[in-house]
Motif scaffolding. Sequence first.
Motif, short mmCIF file in Angstrom:
data_model
loop_
_atom_site.label_atom_id
_atom_site.label_comp_id
_atom_site.label_asym_id
_atom_site.label_seq_id
_atom_site.Cartn_x
_atom_site.Cartn_y
_atom_site.Cartn_z
N LYS A 11 12.51 2.65 -2.46
CA LYS A 11 13.28 1.09 -1.87
C LYS A 11 14.47 2.24 -0.97
CE LYS A 11 15.48 -3.10 -2.80
NZ LYS A 11 16.18 -2.90 -1.73
N LEU A 12 14.90 2.82 -1.85
CA LEU A 12 15.71 3.51 -0.33
C LEU A 12 14.69 4.50 0.35
CD1 LEU A 12 17.82 5.38 -3.31
CD2 LEU A 12 18.81 3.77 -1.56
N LEU A 13 13.77 4.99 -0.17
CA LEU A 13 12.95 5.25 1.16
C LEU A 13 12.25 4.29 2.20
CD1 LEU A 13 10.83 7.83 -0.56
CD2 LEU A 13 11.91 8.13 1.54
N MET A 14 12.03 3.26 1.35
CA MET A 14 11.13 2.38 2.64
C MET A 14 12.28 1.62 3.73
SD MET A 14 7.70 0.71 0.14
CE MET A 14 7.33 0.34 1.52
N GLY B 70 15.03 2.97 4.29
CA GLY B 70 15.56 4.11 5.57
C GLY B 70 16.77 4.63 5.11
N TYR B 71 16.97 4.31 3.61
CA TYR B 71 19.01 5.34 3.04
C TYR B 71 18.29 6.63 3.05
CZ TYR B 71 20.89 0.52 3.54
OH TYR B 71 20.90 -0.76 4.09
N GLN B 72 17.07 6.89 2.75
CA GLN B 72 16.69 8.92 2.59
C GLN B 72 15.84 9.26 3.14
OE1 GLN B 72 16.02 8.81 -1.71
NE2 GLN B 72 17.73 9.29 -2.24
N ASP B 73 15.69 10.48 4.10
CA ASP B 73 14.47 11.07 4.93
C ASP B 73 13.55 11.34 3.34
OD1 ASP B 73 14.53 12.97 6.92
OD2 ASP B 73 14.18 14.21 5.41
N GLU B 74 12.49 11.02 4.51
CA GLU B 74 11.00 10.74 3.56
C GLU B 74 10.75 12.40 3.37
OE1 GLU B 74 6.90 8.52 4.48
OE2 GLU B 74 8.08 9.14 6.04
N MET B 75 10.44 13.19 4.82
CA MET B 75 10.62 13.86 4.19
C MET B 75 11.04 15.24 3.65
SD MET B 75 7.86 15.03 6.28
CE MET B 75 7.53 16.62 6.37
N GLU B 76 12.22 14.60 3.17
CA GLU B 76 13.15 15.97 2.17
C GLU B 76 13.01 15.66 1.01
OE1 GLU B 76 17.94 15.80 0.72
OE2 GLU B 76 17.39 15.03 2.36
N ILE B 77 12.11 13.46 0.33
CA ILE B 77 11.75 13.38 -0.47
C ILE B 77 10.76 13.90 -0.96
CG2 ILE B 77 11.62 11.16 -2.24
CD1 ILE B 77 14.27 11.90 -1.72
N LEU B 78 9.47 13.89 -0.05
CA LEU B 78 8.42 14.22 -0.32
C LEU B 78 7.51 15.76 -0.75
CD1 LEU B 78 6.55 11.93 2.82
CD2 LEU B 78 6.43 11.38 0.00
N SER B 79 8.90 16.58 0.41
CA SER B 79 8.93 18.01 -0.38
C SER B 79 9.72 18.02 -1.62
CB SER B 79 10.12 18.28 0.67
OG SER B 79 10.52 20.18 0.06
N GLN B 80 10.50 17.53 -2.16
CA GLN B 80 11.22 17.63 -3.33
C GLN B 80 10.00 17.64 -4.39
OE1 GLN B 80 14.98 15.18 -3.82
NE2 GLN B 80 16.17 16.72 -2.52
N GLN B 81 9.32 15.95 -4.11
CA GLN B 81 8.32 15.74 -4.87
C GLN B 81 6.99 16.35 -4.71
OE1 GLN B 81 8.82 13.30 -6.71
NE2 GLN B 81 7.58 12.82 -7.97
N GLN C 62 0.75 -1.32 0.15
CA GLN C 62 0.06 0.32 -0.02
C GLN C 62 0.34 0.97 -0.19
OE1 GLN C 62 -2.90 -0.45 3.78
NE2 GLN C 62 -4.36 -1.15 1.94
N LEU C 63 2.11 0.91 0.64
CA LEU C 63 3.25 2.30 0.99
C LEU C 63 3.95 2.53 -0.21
CD1 LEU C 63 4.06 4.52 2.42
CD2 LEU C 63 5.50 2.94 3.30
N ILE C 64 3.91 1.27 -1.57
CA ILE C 64 4.72 1.67 -2.02
C ILE C 64 4.28 2.00 -3.55
CG2 ILE C 64 5.57 0.37 -4.77
CD1 ILE C 64 6.97 -2.17 -2.42
N LEU C 65 2.71 1.95 -2.74
CA LEU C 65 1.40 2.05 -4.40
C LEU C 65 1.17 3.99 -4.13
CD1 LEU C 65 -1.08 -0.42 -4.50
CD2 LEU C 65 0.65 -0.09 -5.72
N PHE C 66 1.44 4.61 -2.63
CA PHE C 66 1.35 5.48 -2.73
C PHE C 66 2.05 6.27 -3.36
CE2 PHE C 66 2.52 8.66 0.21
CZ PHE C 66 1.49 9.55 0.03
N TYR C 67 3.54 5.76 -3.03
CA TYR C 67 4.65 6.49 -3.65
C TYR C 67 4.45 6.49 -5.12
CZ TYR C 67 6.94 7.07 1.33
OH TYR C 67 6.87 7.30 2.46
N ARG C 68 3.96 5.66 -5.50
CA ARG C 68 4.21 5.12 -7.40
C ARG C 68 3.47 6.25 -7.80
NH1 ARG C 68 7.29 4.36 -9.89
NH2 ARG C 68 5.90 3.57 -12.67
N GLU C 69 1.96 7.15 -6.82
CA GLU C 69 1.08 7.96 -6.56
C GLU C 69 1.65 8.92 -6.85
OE1 GLU C 69 -3.15 8.91 -8.72
OE2 GLU C 69 -2.16 6.72 -7.95
#
Length: 250
Positions: free
Chosen positions: A65-68, A70-81, A49-56
Amino acid sequence: MYSIKQIADLSGVSIRTLRYYDEIGLLKPNDLSEAGYREYTDKEIDRLQLILFYRELDLPLKQIKLLMDGYQDEMEILSQQRNQLVEKEQRLRRLIQTIDKTITAKEEGTVMENKEKFESFKQKQLAENEKNHGQEIREKYGEDVVQASNQKWSGLSEEQFKQMQNLETKLFADLKEYMNNGQKDTDLAQEIFETHREWLKVTWPKYSAKAHRGLGQLYISDPRFESYYDNAVQTGAAKVLNEIIQDYAK
């Protein structure tokens, strides 16, 4: 336990895609049955479900994969996206406005001004570039650089665009001459590099030799870039251009 077919039915994700997610380590089954079939639990369903959310959100699988993991900061990636999606929304709004103007012009029997046609062309080209190369360019240079470049492209004047066209025409002609003459003319090689650099500077917010070398590598690692130059000049042109870039971009 759930079978892969049950997971596919529940999520709407094809069995083929689920197998691929397993292969790349994005969604591994909890276990394998004695017969060797994949078996999933509620934990894997939650992960899917989380994968599908990120794909959306149009995130590439590699980044998900890096996000899930734990190799990248979620807030930083979501902000960029989010910034990327806002930029995409703005481009779509401009395209819709252009389409509306085109429809109105055709209905009223009027002709769009050259300036409007040029703005339409730029937005269409930007959307096409984003579709074809957006992910690769972002992975290589980052969101901020891509956004700055897109903004500079959107602000191009007709004169600047003609300059780009003239530089590219010269680049193709010189590259063809260089290849046909045995690739021994160092003065011409230097000129090819300088022409390519000037061509980049028209749309790049800031030139750097390192980024130039990286782009050269992309010309030979991505078949789409490679075919663009090979079709415009001749077979092997992308490889030769990259070699020139690596030699002179210091």
